[in-house]
Design a protein around this motif. Structure first.
Motif, PDB file in Angstrom:
ATOM      1  N   LEU A   7      -4.560  42.574 -20.073  1.00 56.90           N
ATOM      2  CA  LEU A   7      -4.171  41.174 -20.236  1.00 56.90           C
ATOM      3  C   LEU A   7      -2.694  41.136 -20.591  1.00 56.90           C
ATOM      4  O   LEU A   7      -2.264  41.743 -21.573  1.00 56.90           O
ATOM      5  CB  LEU A   7      -4.976  40.515 -21.362  1.00 56.90           C
ATOM      6  N   PHE A   8      -1.911  40.459 -19.763  1.00 60.64           N
ATOM      7  CA  PHE A   8      -0.501  40.221 -20.045  1.00 60.64           C
ATOM      8  C   PHE A   8      -0.367  38.807 -20.596  1.00 60.64           C
ATOM      9  O   PHE A   8      -0.926  37.866 -20.026  1.00 60.64           O
ATOM     10  CB  PHE A   8       0.338  40.294 -18.755  1.00 60.64           C
ATOM     11  N   ASP A   9       0.359  38.652 -21.681  1.00 67.60           N
ATOM     12  CA  ASP A   9       0.595  37.319 -22.234  1.00 67.60           C
ATOM     13  C   ASP A   9       1.834  37.350 -23.116  1.00 67.60           C
ATOM     14  O   ASP A   9       2.124  38.374 -23.731  1.00 67.60           O
ATOM     15  CB  ASP A   9      -0.615  36.854 -23.049  1.00 67.60           C
ATOM     16  N   ASP A  10       2.541  36.239 -23.155  1.00 68.88           N
ATOM     17  CA  ASP A  10       3.746  36.181 -24.000  1.00 68.88           C
ATOM     18  C   ASP A  10       3.422  35.777 -25.432  1.00 68.88           C
ATOM     19  O   ASP A  10       4.309  35.700 -26.270  1.00 68.88           O
ATOM     20  CB  ASP A  10       4.789  35.243 -23.404  1.00 68.88           C
ATOM     21  N   ASN A  11       2.145  35.556 -25.726  1.00 61.69           N
ATOM     22  CA  ASN A  11       1.753  35.089 -27.054  1.00 61.69           C
ATOM     23  C   ASN A  11       0.882  36.103 -27.790  1.00 61.69           C
ATOM     24  O   ASN A  11       0.104  35.743 -28.660  1.00 61.69           O
ATOM     25  CB  ASN A  11       1.029  33.744 -26.924  1.00 61.69           C
ATOM     26  N   ILE A  12       0.983  37.377 -27.431  1.00 58.55           N
ATOM     27  CA  ILE A  12       0.242  38.430 -28.128  1.00 58.55           C
ATOM     28  C   ILE A  12       1.072  38.848 -29.334  1.00 58.55           C
ATOM     29  O   ILE A  12       2.264  39.139 -29.211  1.00 58.55           O
ATOM     30  CB  ILE A  12      -0.021  39.630 -27.209  1.00 58.55           C
ATOM     31  N   HIS A  13       0.458  38.838 -30.505  1.00 59.07           N
ATOM     32  CA  HIS A  13       1.167  39.179 -31.746  1.00 59.07           C
ATOM     33  C   HIS A  13       0.547  40.418 -32.383  1.00 59.07           C
ATOM     34  O   HIS A  13      -0.633  40.695 -32.200  1.00 59.07           O
ATOM     35  CB  HIS A  13       1.108  38.018 -32.744  1.00 59.07           C
ATOM     36  N   ASN A  14       1.324  41.113 -33.155  1.00 65.61           N
ATOM     37  CA  ASN A  14       0.854  42.310 -33.846  1.00 65.61           C
ATOM     38  C   ASN A  14       0.366  41.938 -35.251  1.00 65.61           C
ATOM     39  O   ASN A  14       0.796  42.501 -36.239  1.00 65.61           O
ATOM     40  CB  ASN A  14       1.982  43.350 -33.908  1.00 65.61           C
ATOM     41  N   LEU A  15      -0.531  40.974 -35.293  1.00 62.98           N
ATOM     42  CA  LEU A  15      -1.073  40.471 -36.558  1.00 62.98           C
ATOM     43  C   LEU A  15      -2.593  40.509 -36.508  1.00 62.98           C
ATOM     44  O   LEU A  15      -3.192  40.207 -35.470  1.00 62.98           O
ATOM     45  CB  LEU A  15      -0.611  39.035 -36.819  1.00 62.98           C
ATOM     46  N   ARG A  50       2.152  42.449 -24.439  1.00 66.99           N
ATOM     47  CA  ARG A  50       2.973  41.263 -24.711  1.00 66.99           C
ATOM     48  C   ARG A  50       4.106  41.201 -23.702  1.00 66.99           C
ATOM     49  O   ARG A  50       4.794  42.188 -23.460  1.00 66.99           O
ATOM     50  CB  ARG A  50       3.543  41.296 -26.129  1.00 66.99           C
ATOM     51  N   VAL A  51       4.295  40.043 -23.120  1.00 67.01           N
ATOM     52  CA  VAL A  51       5.341  39.840 -22.127  1.00 67.01           C
ATOM     53  C   VAL A  51       6.516  39.112 -22.772  1.00 67.01           C
ATOM     54  O   VAL A  51       6.382  37.956 -23.160  1.00 67.01           O
ATOM     55  CB  VAL A  51       4.823  39.001 -20.938  1.00 67.01           C
ATOM     56  N   PRO A  52       7.659  39.791 -22.913  1.00 60.35           N
ATOM     57  CA  PRO A  52       8.858  39.065 -23.343  1.00 60.35           C
ATOM     58  C   PRO A  52       9.187  38.074 -22.219  1.00 60.35           C
ATOM     59  O   PRO A  52       9.417  38.493 -21.082  1.00 60.35           O
ATOM     60  CB  PRO A  52       9.926  40.141 -23.475  1.00 60.35           C
ATOM     61  N   THR A  53       9.176  36.818 -22.503  1.00 56.33           N
ATOM     62  CA  THR A  53       9.143  35.760 -21.497  1.00 56.33           C
ATOM     63  C   THR A  53      10.109  35.939 -20.333  1.00 56.33           C
ATOM     64  O   THR A  53       9.726  35.782 -19.183  1.00 56.33           O
ATOM     65  CB  THR A  53       9.373  34.389 -22.173  1.00 56.33           C
TER      66      THR A  53
END
Length: 81
Positions: A7-15, A50-53
């Protein structure tokens, strides 16, 4: 298993408590369990990327590079087993 789901997404966080992805895994009985935030974090770079936009716009090979890195990580983990 040769499949590698990503899954690629720009809203994946390391939390632990903030993830766009709700990941479920099946057991031998085909029952599904939702992973905790800690468990989901372990999948980053392997199944969650995570995709840097703007990065894929600036680097047209970005997605392929990320997939290659994820595949290499998957193969390394399989060798450890």
């Amino acid at each position: 298993d040769d499949d590698h789901h990503v899954l690629f997404d720009d809203n994946i966080h390391n939390l632990d408590n903030d993830s766009i992805a709700s990941v479920r895994v099946s057991d031998e009985s085909d029952n599904y369990k939702t992973l905790s935030g800690k468990e989901i974090k372990k999948l980053q770079g392997l199944h969650l990327i995570r995709v840097p936009t703007v990065e894929p716009i600036l680097n047209t090979k970005w997605f392929l590079q990320q997939l290659r890195q994820a595949q290499n990580k998957k193969w390394a983990l399989e060798k450890e087993k």
